[in-house]
Design a protein around this motif. Structure first.
Motif, PDB file in Angstrom:
ATOM      1  N   GLU A   5      39.914  31.611  16.614  1.00 37.46           N
ATOM      2  CA  GLU A   5      40.357  32.332  17.808  1.00 37.46           C
ATOM      3  C   GLU A   5      40.100  31.515  19.068  1.00 37.46           C
ATOM      4  OE1 GLU A   5      39.839  36.998  16.514  1.00 37.46           O
ATOM      5  OE2 GLU A   5      38.071  35.882  17.151  1.00 37.46           O
ATOM      6  N   GLN A   6      38.977  30.823  19.101  1.00 41.30           N
ATOM      7  CA  GLN A   6      38.665  29.959  20.243  1.00 41.30           C
ATOM      8  C   GLN A   6      39.673  28.818  20.348  1.00 41.30           C
ATOM      9  OE1 GLN A   6      34.608  28.831  19.480  1.00 41.30           O
ATOM     10  NE2 GLN A   6      33.779  30.579  20.607  1.00 41.30           N
ATOM     11  N   GLN A   7      40.071  28.267  19.213  1.00 50.57           N
ATOM     12  CA  GLN A   7      41.039  27.171  19.226  1.00 50.57           C
ATOM     13  C   GLN A   7      42.399  27.641  19.716  1.00 50.57           C
ATOM     14  OE1 GLN A   7      40.588  25.858  15.163  1.00 50.57           O
ATOM     15  NE2 GLN A   7      39.146  24.264  15.749  1.00 50.57           N
ATOM     16  N   VAL A   8      42.812  28.831  19.291  1.00 41.30           N
ATOM     17  CA  VAL A   8      44.083  29.394  19.756  1.00 41.30           C
ATOM     18  C   VAL A   8      44.016  29.642  21.260  1.00 41.30           C
ATOM     19  CG1 VAL A   8      45.651  31.372  19.594  1.00 41.30           C
ATOM     20  CG2 VAL A   8      44.671  30.392  17.520  1.00 41.30           C
ATOM     21  N   ASP A   9      42.910  30.153  21.735  1.00 40.97           N
ATOM     22  CA  ASP A   9      42.728  30.357  23.179  1.00 40.97           C
ATOM     23  C   ASP A   9      42.824  29.038  23.937  1.00 40.97           C
ATOM     24  OD1 ASP A   9      42.440  33.105  23.110  1.00 40.97           O
ATOM     25  OD2 ASP A   9      40.247  33.058  23.160  1.00 40.97           O
ATOM     26  N   GLN A  10      42.207  27.991  23.408  1.00 43.49           N
ATOM     27  CA  GLN A  10      42.226  26.680  24.060  1.00 43.49           C
ATOM     28  C   GLN A  10      43.648  26.130  24.139  1.00 43.49           C
ATOM     29  OE1 GLN A  10      39.458  24.441  21.675  1.00 43.49           O
ATOM     30  NE2 GLN A  10      37.708  25.068  22.902  1.00 43.49           N
ATOM     31  N   ILE A  11      44.419  26.295  23.082  1.00 39.41           N
ATOM     32  CA  ILE A  11      45.810  25.846  23.099  1.00 39.41           C
ATOM     33  C   ILE A  11      46.567  26.584  24.200  1.00 39.41           C
ATOM     34  CG2 ILE A  11      48.003  25.858  21.827  1.00 39.41           C
ATOM     35  CD1 ILE A  11      46.281  25.400  19.262  1.00 39.41           C
ATOM     36  N   ALA A  67      46.686  17.366  17.896  1.00 40.29           N
ATOM     37  CA  ALA A  67      46.009  16.361  17.053  1.00 40.29           C
ATOM     38  C   ALA A  67      44.976  17.087  16.201  1.00 40.29           C
ATOM     39  CB  ALA A  67      45.343  15.306  17.929  1.00 40.29           C
ATOM     40  N   LEU A  68      44.942  16.713  14.950  1.00 41.83           N
ATOM     41  CA  LEU A  68      43.958  17.292  14.038  1.00 41.83           C
ATOM     42  C   LEU A  68      42.876  16.263  13.763  1.00 41.83           C
ATOM     43  CD1 LEU A  68      46.399  18.904  11.454  1.00 41.83           C
ATOM     44  CD2 LEU A  68      45.211  20.023  13.331  1.00 41.83           C
TER      45      LEU A  68
END
Length: 72
Positions: A5-11, A67-68
């Motif tokens: 969820e944090q990663q989606v927010d950052q995007i 980027a992964l």
């Protein structure tokens, strides 16, 4: 809040910042990327169920790329 969820927010934050730096409205971005304005709105607010193919279209339109990296 989970890590994903944090990663989606950052995007969403990055997409919104880039769009604004290009003086683009959500509607203009949606038209250029071939997605709905509602999709851009949801993406920028970190909605976790956005479609990856559309995320990539929006990012490409803004000159961004995802980027992964291997998590340690």
């Amino acid at each position: 809040m989970s890590n994903s969820e944090q990663q989606v927010d950052q995007i969403g934050v990055i997409v919104r910042q880039r769009r604004k730096s290009l003086s683009m409205t959500q509607g203009e971005l949606a038209d250029l990327a071939g997605v709905s304005q509602r999709f851009v709105y949801d993406l920028e607010r970190g909605k976790p169920s956005v479609a990856l193919d559309k995320v990539l279209l929006v990012c490409s339109t803004l000159g961004l790329r995802l980027a992964l990296e291997v998590a340690n």
